[in-house]
Design an enzyme around this catalytic site. Structure first.
Site, PDB file in Angstrom:
ATOM      1  N   VAL A   8      42.537  38.049  40.976  1.00  0.00           N
ATOM      2  CA  VAL A   8      43.066  39.448  40.095  1.00  0.00           C
ATOM      3  C   VAL A   8      43.831  40.209  42.219  1.00  0.00           C
ATOM      4  CG1 VAL A   8      40.793  39.735  39.201  1.00  0.00           C
ATOM      5  CG2 VAL A   8      40.630  40.006  42.237  1.00  0.00           C
ATOM      6  N   SER A   9      43.842  41.354  41.706  1.00  0.00           N
ATOM      7  CA  SER A   9      45.148  42.210  42.230  1.00  0.00           C
ATOM      8  C   SER A   9      44.849  43.132  43.763  1.00  0.00           C
ATOM      9  CB  SER A   9      45.523  43.289  42.177  1.00  0.00           C
ATOM     10  OG  SER A   9      46.347  42.725  40.467  1.00  0.00           O
ATOM     11  N   THR A  10      43.009  43.636  43.310  1.00  0.00           N
ATOM     12  CA  THR A  10      42.403  44.082  44.494  1.00  0.00           C
ATOM     13  C   THR A  10      40.957  43.056  45.052  1.00  0.00           C
ATOM     14  OG1 THR A  10      41.511  45.764  43.023  1.00  0.00           O
ATOM     15  CG2 THR A  10      43.480  46.302  43.458  1.00  0.00           C
ATOM     16  N   GLN A  13      38.031  44.124  42.069  1.00  0.00           N
ATOM     17  CA  GLN A  13      37.885  43.783  40.272  1.00  0.00           C
ATOM     18  C   GLN A  13      37.494  41.794  40.934  1.00  0.00           C
ATOM     19  OE1 GLN A  13      42.221  43.259  40.275  1.00  0.00           O
ATOM     20  NE2 GLN A  13      42.458  44.911  38.755  1.00  0.00           N
TER      21      GLN A  13
END
Length: 183
Positions: A8-10, A13
């Site tokens: 996941v990017s952040t 998340q």
């Protein structure tokens, strides 16, 4: 062996959905990370997974964009896997590069994804150009809520920047920022 990769990017998340899907697919080992996908070299777990896999293994991901952010990146990663004799399965797009049909589907979907990114970028660029033609700078940020004159008056009345900030209901940093920007 089925090897999973979830990203996941952040930090806000969650990986749970991806992990659930990978486990349901029979994945035995999952490499997971919370990192932006912009640079493959910054994704330690992706690199660890690439080092870990051996001939005959299959890397399983839920979506192509979990492993790569561009077609070039994806092609490079799949080429690395191919050189090691490792396949790739993408669950949500029903891609399996261990079959000729799956390889073709992967390549077609990769090109479509790259096209969508290019179209989106072009739309953004067009919108920015249109705003600039109207004299609007789109990345300037929101206008200040308080004017330099108001800050200076509050400093004069209260005798200090800290007291002025309190009186105006803003932080001391904001007082300094307003004074600095308007200078």
């Amino acid at each position: 062996m089925l090897i999973g990769y979830a990203r996941v990017s952040t930090s806000g998340q969650t990986l749970e959905t991806q992990i659930d899907k990978l486990e349901a697919a029979g994945v035995e080992k999952i490499f997971k990370e919370k990192k932006s996908g912009a640079r493959a070299d910054a994704r330690e777990q992706l690199n660890a997974m690439l080092d870990y896999v051996r001939e005959g293994d299959v890397v399983v991901i839920t979506k192509m964009d979990r492993m790569a952010r561009s077609m070039r990146d994806l092609l490079n990663l799949v080429a690395q896997l191919d050189e090691k004799g490792v396949g790739l399965k993408v669950l949500d797009q029903a891609i399996d590069t261990t079959t000729p049909e799956g390889k073709m589907t992967y390549q077609i979907l990769g090109v479509v994804s790259e096209f969508e990114l290019a179209i989106r970028k072009q739309r953004i660029d067009d919108g920015v150009a249109r705003l600039r033609e109207q004299g609007i700078e789109p990345f300037k940020g929101r206008p200040p809520k308080i004017k330099k004159e108001e800050v200076e008056k509050a400093i004069e009345e209260t005798g200090s920047k800290a007291a002025a900030a309190k009186k105006l209901g803003i932080s001391r940093d904001s007082v300094y920022r307003v004074l600095r920007q308007a200078a």
